[in-house]
Design a protein around this motif. Structure first.
Motif, mmCIF file in Angstrom:
data_model
loop_
_atom_site.group_PDB
_atom_site.id
_atom_site.type_symbol
_atom_site.label_atom_id
_atom_site.label_comp_id
_atom_site.label_asym_id
_atom_site.label_seq_id
_atom_site.Cartn_x
_atom_site.Cartn_y
_atom_site.Cartn_z
ATOM 1 N N TYR A 237 0.833 -1.199 0.000
ATOM 2 C CA TYR A 237 0.000 0.000 0.000
ATOM 3 C C TYR A 237 0.869 1.251 0.000
ATOM 4 C CZ TYR A 237 -3.712 -3.178 1.423
ATOM 5 O OH TYR A 237 -4.617 -4.201 1.473
ATOM 6 N N THR A 238 0.465 2.257 -0.787
ATOM 7 C CA THR A 238 1.103 3.567 -0.808
ATOM 8 C C THR A 238 0.019 4.616 -0.639
ATOM 9 O OG1 THR A 238 2.763 2.727 -2.355
ATOM 10 C CG2 THR A 238 2.595 5.109 -2.132
ATOM 11 N N ASN A 239 0.127 5.430 0.386
ATOM 12 C CA ASN A 239 -0.850 6.474 0.708
ATOM 13 C C ASN A 239 -2.252 5.923 0.978
ATOM 14 O OD1 ASN A 239 1.146 8.418 0.341
ATOM 15 N ND2 ASN A 239 0.622 8.682 -1.811
ATOM 16 N N VAL A 240 -2.331 4.649 1.353
ATOM 17 C CA VAL A 240 -3.603 3.991 1.663
ATOM 18 C C VAL A 240 -3.355 3.073 2.850
ATOM 19 C CG1 VAL A 240 -5.393 2.440 0.805
ATOM 20 C CG2 VAL A 240 -4.268 3.978 -0.765
ATOM 21 N N SER A 241 -4.287 3.016 3.774
ATOM 22 C CA SER A 241 -4.148 2.058 4.873
ATOM 23 C C SER A 241 -4.663 0.694 4.411
ATOM 24 C CB SER A 241 -4.912 2.540 6.100
ATOM 25 O OG SER A 241 -6.270 2.721 5.790
ATOM 26 N N ILE B 37 0.275 -7.403 -5.418
ATOM 27 C CA ILE B 37 -0.771 -6.413 -5.655
ATOM 28 C C ILE B 37 -0.380 -5.107 -4.988
ATOM 29 C CG2 ILE B 37 -3.208 -5.873 -5.344
ATOM 30 C CD1 ILE B 37 -2.243 -9.420 -4.964
ATOM 31 N N PHE B 38 -0.448 -4.024 -5.755
ATOM 32 C CA PHE B 38 -0.055 -2.702 -5.270
ATOM 33 C C PHE B 38 -1.261 -1.770 -5.308
ATOM 34 C CE2 PHE B 38 3.333 -4.727 -7.695
ATOM 35 C CZ PHE B 38 4.339 -4.809 -6.750
ATOM 36 N N PHE B 39 -1.529 -1.126 -4.190
ATOM 37 C CA PHE B 39 -2.596 -0.132 -4.117
ATOM 38 C C PHE B 39 -1.978 1.225 -3.811
ATOM 39 C CE2 PHE B 39 -4.918 -3.998 -2.808
ATOM 40 C CZ PHE B 39 -5.854 -4.015 -3.818
ATOM 41 N N LYS B 40 -2.418 2.231 -4.549
ATOM 42 C CA LYS B 40 -1.896 3.580 -4.359
ATOM 43 C C LYS B 40 -3.038 4.570 -4.532
ATOM 44 C CE LYS B 40 1.577 6.728 -6.183
ATOM 45 N NZ LYS B 40 2.615 6.934 -7.189
ATOM 46 N N LYS B 41 -3.021 5.598 -3.725
ATOM 47 C CA LYS B 41 -4.037 6.644 -3.858
ATOM 48 C C LYS B 41 -3.339 7.963 -4.129
ATOM 49 C CE LYS B 41 -8.057 8.705 -1.976
ATOM 50 N NZ LYS B 41 -9.260 8.535 -1.257
ATOM 51 N N GLU B 42 -3.794 8.624 -5.193
ATOM 52 C CA GLU B 42 -3.271 9.945 -5.539
ATOM 53 C C GLU B 42 -4.375 10.962 -5.332
ATOM 54 O OE1 GLU B 42 -1.827 9.758 -9.533
ATOM 55 O OE2 GLU B 42 0.078 8.903 -8.909
ATOM 56 N N ASN B 43 -4.053 12.062 -4.713
ATOM 57 C CA ASN B 43 -5.051 13.094 -4.432
ATOM 58 C C ASN B 43 -5.076 14.189 -5.491
ATOM 59 O OD1 ASN B 43 -5.839 11.832 -2.063
ATOM 60 N ND2 ASN B 43 -4.196 12.780 -0.907
ATOM 61 N N LYS B 44 -4.272 14.066 -6.523
ATOM 62 C CA LYS B 44 -4.189 15.100 -7.557
ATOM 63 C C LYS B 44 -5.439 15.134 -8.441
ATOM 64 C CE LYS B 44 0.775 14.580 -7.789
ATOM 65 N NZ LYS B 44 1.893 14.106 -8.581
ATOM 66 N N ASN B 45 -5.976 13.982 -8.744
ATOM 67 C CA ASN B 45 -7.094 13.881 -9.670
ATOM 68 C C ASN B 45 -8.360 13.531 -8.894
ATOM 69 O OD1 ASN B 45 -8.879 13.361 -11.723
ATOM 70 N ND2 ASN B 45 -7.452 12.150 -12.931
ATOM 71 N N HIS B 46 -9.377 14.376 -8.944
ATOM 72 C CA HIS B 46 -10.603 14.132 -8.187
ATOM 73 C C HIS B 46 -11.506 13.101 -8.855
ATOM 74 C CE1 HIS B 46 -9.660 17.263 -5.365
ATOM 75 N NE2 HIS B 46 -9.420 18.094 -6.373
#
Length: 98
Positions: A7-11, A39-48
């Motif tokens: 996980y990146t930027n996600v719990s 499996i990789f999960f990532k959350k980006e806050n740039k794009n709504h």
């Protein structure tokens, strides 16, 4: 079937993990030559509109297979990523079993 989650930027989320394992189990059953999934999960806050990224790397004979999707939620990203991997796996199966 061995799966590893990062996980990146996600719990860590057991709901997302169980959804992913359920979808991947079908892939592992259909393609027994696949031995592991990262499996990789990532959350980006740039794009709504989007920003929930799922990447999956599968270990199989030959080069590793990788696909990723950027969607508005993780469930859609997981489904799209697995669909892309199924296409790659079908091509790999054709090469292996000619």
């Amino acid at each position: 079937m061995k799966t590893i989650f990062e996980y990146t930027n996600v719990s860590a989320n057991s709901k997302i993990e169980s959804f992913t394992v359920k979808k991947l189990k079908k892939v592992f059953d259909q393609y027994p030559f696949v031995i592991r999934g990262d499996i990789f999960f990532k959350k980006e806050n740039k794009n709504h509109q989007k920003g929930h990224i799922c990447g999956i790397q599968l270990s199989a004979p030959g080069p590793r297979l990788y696909a990723s999707s950027n969607e508005k939620n993780f469930e859609n990203a997981i489904s799209n990523t697995i669909d892309d991997l199924k296409d790659q796996l079908q091509k790999r199966k054709m090469k292996l079993y000619r």
